[in-house]
Design an enzyme around this catalytic site. Structure first.
Site, PDB file in Angstrom:
ATOM      1  N   HIS A  90       0.940   7.516   5.615  1.00  0.00           N
ATOM      2  CA  HIS A  90       2.127   7.147   6.445  1.00  0.00           C
ATOM      3  C   HIS A  90       3.217   8.025   6.248  1.00  0.00           C
ATOM      4  CE1 HIS A  90      -0.401   3.446   7.597  1.00  0.00           C
ATOM      5  NE2 HIS A  90      -0.617   4.500   8.541  1.00  0.00           N
ATOM      6  N   GLU A  93       6.402   6.764   4.184  1.00  0.00           N
ATOM      7  CA  GLU A  93       6.276   5.941   3.090  1.00  0.00           C
ATOM      8  C   GLU A  93       6.347   6.910   1.674  1.00  0.00           C
ATOM      9  OE1 GLU A  93       2.629   3.520   3.801  1.00  0.00           O
ATOM     10  OE2 GLU A  93       3.678   3.106   5.795  1.00  0.00           O
ATOM     11  N   HIS A 225       0.471   2.845  -0.345  1.00  0.00           N
ATOM     12  CA  HIS A 225       1.288   2.654   0.911  1.00  0.00           C
ATOM     13  C   HIS A 225       2.637   2.052   0.647  1.00  0.00           C
ATOM     14  CE1 HIS A 225      -1.449   3.430   4.357  1.00  0.00           C
ATOM     15  NE2 HIS A 225      -2.414   3.405   3.345  1.00  0.00           N
ATOM     16  N   GLU A 298       0.268  -1.705  -1.506  1.00  0.00           N
ATOM     17  CA  GLU A 298       1.548  -1.639  -0.771  1.00  0.00           C
ATOM     18  C   GLU A 298       2.764  -1.879  -1.958  1.00  0.00           C
ATOM     19  OE1 GLU A 298       2.499  -1.656   2.416  1.00  0.00           O
ATOM     20  OE2 GLU A 298       0.802  -2.350   3.616  1.00  0.00           O
TER      21      GLU A 298
HETATM   22  C1  GEM Z   1      -1.191  -1.121   6.062  1.00  0.00           C
HETATM   23  S1  GEM Z   1      -2.392  -0.634   5.037  1.00  0.00           S
HETATM   24  C2  GEM Z   1      -3.953  -1.480   5.665  1.00  0.00           C
HETATM   25  C3  GEM Z   1      -4.257  -2.738   4.838  1.00  0.00           C
HETATM   26  N1  GEM Z   1      -5.398  -3.154   6.000  1.00  0.00           N
HETATM   27  C4  GEM Z   1      -5.062  -4.391   6.308  1.00  0.00           C
HETATM   28  N2  GEM Z   1      -6.192  -5.126   7.030  1.00  0.00           N
HETATM   29  N3  GEM Z   1      -3.930  -4.864   6.455  1.00  0.00           N
HETATM   30  C5  GEM Z   1      -1.638  -0.078   7.458  1.00  0.00           C
HETATM   31  O1  GEM Z   1      -2.204   0.594   7.531  1.00  0.00           O
HETATM   32  O2  GEM Z   1      -1.025  -0.987   8.351  1.00  0.00           O
HETATM   33  C6  GEM Z   1       0.035  -1.132   5.552  1.00  0.00           C
HETATM   34  C7  GEM Z   1       0.763   0.380   5.681  1.00  0.00           C
HETATM   35  O3  GEM Z   1       0.953   1.206   6.620  1.00  0.00           O
HETATM   36  O4  GEM Z   1       1.529   0.252   4.710  1.00  0.00           O
HETATM   37 ZN    ZN Z   2       1.300   2.765   5.454  1.00  0.00          ZN
END
Ligand code: GEM
Ligand code: ZN
Ligand code: CA
Length: 356
Positions: A90, A93, A225, A298
């Site tokens: 992302h 991030e 993330h 995270e």
């Molecule tokens: C999350 S990371 C995904 C984790 N999986 C679930 N089911 N929550 C995303 O991709 O939305 C967080 C992020 O983007 O930081």
């Molecule tokens: Zn993310």
């Protein structure tokens, strides 16, 4: 997290820009794609037998997708557990890029000086993919101010909206369960087909290429993330603890190692779907396809008032070092993650948020 959070602009004054494509004042310690590339090249030059930089393909806009290997005798493919750390699926991030760079630096510089690191680097082959979505990361700082961008920068055919959420574009249970969006304007747009994003397709191909003699060499993985301070594990597409290819004993091992890592950094451990349902996420694919023990972390902070996606650069050192013990735990158990369920694990190293 997934949501674009409206109070952001009301909570923070705009930072002072330095120039297009540069991080603003207070954020200069973060690395742009070019700075990351040259820092990695310098590390490889300084540690030619331990660090090698390559790429596993090109982004939608043609940037090499960076891949670093760290091991002793790095140019030899050994019969040792391989571990993958990945960052910045992302765009906004940015702290995660610093996490991956920190892992490379720490392992390279600690080899031969720190006994724990020396042992891990000798007995593992470590892969770091420090910026899975370079186009998005560069776009996020392209004006000199933050764009709050999440997705890649791939055009969507038949739409004026740009970008696919690469962490909804993986091929396991793609678009199955309401954990992503079919709307190209959404921040969690899953793309028009599984692996429609070049960034996910090429990482898939590279992970698949690590199947040697029918055995996937990569045994464990963390995808970093921000933000929320969580340790998450599969599956994300269902709230059930078990699922296709994931039995109760697998779930128990995921939880035990996840809790141990969380005890070391003060994050909260939980199955990823307990945060919210996602379909097409990287971790579900890694497990379903290859039984890679894949975690999503995270990082800092827990809240918007601590900076949300954009904490200042003066937290980088503290918040990356904070995960050293968790990284070492994953590396240590990478030979056989289920052996964690029999282990007596040490008391937590960090028991509270360092801000408190
Ligand atoms: C999350 S990371 C995904 C984790 N999986 C679930 N089911 N929550 C995303 O991709 O939305 C967080 C992020 O983007 O930081
Ligand atoms: Zn993310
Ligand atoms: Ca190997």
């Amino acid at each position: 997290p997934r949501s674009t959070l409206f109070p952001y602009t009301t909570l923070f004054r705009s930072p002072v820009p330095v120039g297009p494509g540069k991080f603003p004042i207070g954020y200069q310690g973060y690395h742009t794609y070019a700075e990351l590339t040259s820092e990695l090249d310098a590390l490889a030059a300084a540690h030619p037998n331990q660090v090698a930089v390559s790429s596993y393909g090109k982004s939608a806009q043609g940037r090499p997708l960076l891949l670093v290997k760290i091991s002793d005798d790095v140019r030899t493919d050994k019969h040792e557990p391989e571990v993958l750390f990945s960052c910045a699926q992302h765009a906004r991030e940015h702290l995660t890029v610093e996490m991956c760079l920190h892992i490379v630096k720490r392992l390279a510089q600690g080899y031969g000086t720190d006994p724990t690191i020396t042992r891990l680097v000798r007995s593992r082959e470590v892969w770091v993919a420090p910026m899975l979505n370079p186009d998005g990361a560069e776009y996020d700082i392209s004006t000199g101010l933050f764009a709050l961008w999440r997705k890649n920068r791939q055009p969507t055919p038949g739409s004026t909206d740009v970008g696919t959420d690469t962490n909804r574009n993986w091929g396991d249970e793609w678009a199955c369960c309401g954990g992503s969006s079919a709307n190209p304007g959404s921040d969690s747009y899953h793309g028009n087909a599984p692996f429609s994003a070049p960034e996910t397709a090429q990482l898939r191909d590279w992970v698949n290429s690590r199947v040697i003699g029918g055995v996937e060499q990569i045994t464990a993985h963390i995808d970093f993330h921000t933000f929320s301070e969580l340790v998450l594990w599969p599956y994300g597409f269902t709230t059930d603890d078990t699922g296709p290819g994931l039995n109760a004993s697998d779930a128990g091992a995921f939880r035990k190692l996840g809790e141990a890592m969380a005890a070391s950094n003060g994050y909260t451990p939980e199955q990823s779907s307990h945060l919210y349902i996602t379909d097409g996420s990287i971790g579900d694919w890694m497990w379903a396809q290859h039984h890679i023990w894949s975690y999503t972390m995270e990082m800092y902070p827990t809240s918007l008032t601590q900076g949300g996606f954009y904490p200042p650069a003066n937290v980088i050192e503290r918040e990356t070092t904070r995960n050293d013990a968790a990284v070492d735990l994953l590396l240590n158990y990478a030979d056989c993650v289920p052996r964690v369920t029999a282990a007596q694990l040490a008391a937590p190293v960090v028991t509270s948020d360092p801000d408190e």
